[in-house]
Design a protein around this motif. Sequence first.
Motif, PDB file in Angstrom:
ATOM      1  N   ALA A 171       0.824  -1.211   0.000  1.00  0.00           N
ATOM      2  CA  ALA A 171       0.000   0.000   0.000  1.00  0.00           C
ATOM      3  C   ALA A 171       0.860   1.263   0.000  1.00  0.00           C
ATOM      4  N   HIS A 214      -1.185  -3.945  -3.448  1.00  0.00           N
ATOM      5  CA  HIS A 214      -2.137  -2.869  -3.134  1.00  0.00           C
ATOM      6  C   HIS A 214      -3.564  -3.376  -3.305  1.00  0.00           C
ATOM      7  N   ASP A 218      -8.631   0.703  -1.530  1.00  0.00           N
ATOM      8  CA  ASP A 218      -7.884   1.526  -0.584  1.00  0.00           C
ATOM      9  C   ASP A 218      -8.335   2.976  -0.738  1.00  0.00           C
ATOM     10  N   SER A 226      -0.009   2.982  -6.935  1.00  0.00           N
ATOM     11  CA  SER A 226       0.864   1.836  -7.181  1.00  0.00           C
ATOM     12  C   SER A 226       1.040   1.584  -8.679  1.00  0.00           C
ATOM     13  N   HIS A 247      -7.078  -0.322   2.978  1.00  0.00           N
ATOM     14  CA  HIS A 247      -5.742   0.110   3.377  1.00  0.00           C
ATOM     15  C   HIS A 247      -5.212  -0.668   4.578  1.00  0.00           C
TER      16      HIS A 247
END
Length: 291
Positions: A171, A214, A218, A226, A247
């Motif tokens: 993340a 990721h 999120d 990303s 996240h």
Amino acid sequence: MPNWGYIAIIILACYIVASIALYYLQEYFIFKPEKLDKEFQFHYNNQIVEEYNLETRDGAIINGLHFKVENPKGVVLYLKGNSKSIKGWGKFAVDFTRHRYDVCMLDYRGFGKSTGRRSFKALKRDLQFVYNKLKEQVDEKYIILYGRSMGSGFAAKLASINNPKMLILDAPYYSLSKVAAKYIPFMPVSLIMRYPIPTYKWLKYVNCPIHIIHGTHDRLIPFKSSIKLSKIKPKLTRLYTVIGGGHKNLNNFESYHKMLGEIINSKMRKINLSNTSIGVQHAKKGVNVQA
């Protein structure tokens, strides 16, 4: 009739005061430390762990944990996010020890039992100090750098000036300045950020394999950050997507653990591209291709 010049001066003065306040108070927004008493005892079920304290050249103490396994394949230097202390983060060590990797975690200055005045320069210096201590115990080719959220930027920095086995970003953000600009777009972020943490700049100098994980949901650091990071060193980078991941909950997805296992147990192999379809062009519309 209003005095527009006077109003403009008032607005400008407020803007300057707000900028100065953000410059000096930003640590309260960026860092969410949990402090621990010096006598606090760490304990994790079914884990062998040793506590360590390293004194820096300016007299600060960096407190950390070393999770150990028998006959380790290597060691993971785990750089955590911006909240709490390693008391809570330690529970994630099992995701690596189960694959027979030692794990070293640490608390940044002002977190947990770690002491010292925090600054961008000091944090970078501390992490290199810890990395150097680790190199005294194990060859770099066995060191994996793992950075989670805020720690991803610092992990990228370490990888850019060292030669670890691989870099794993969990993340990650493109840069902390970009994240801040999202919430305060009207402020001169590039001028007032004392902790810009430009992950994208440091990635340009990383020469080891880069793995980015990721979640698609999120909401704090968008998945697209990303995607942008993965394009900086595309030949060295692989992007792993956790469908539906947010996240803070990637560890609750089976796909995350499968990805992590594949990453840390993988071996880089060169591919002979001479017998692949690389370079083959699709036929243009209206053009016949002979088989």
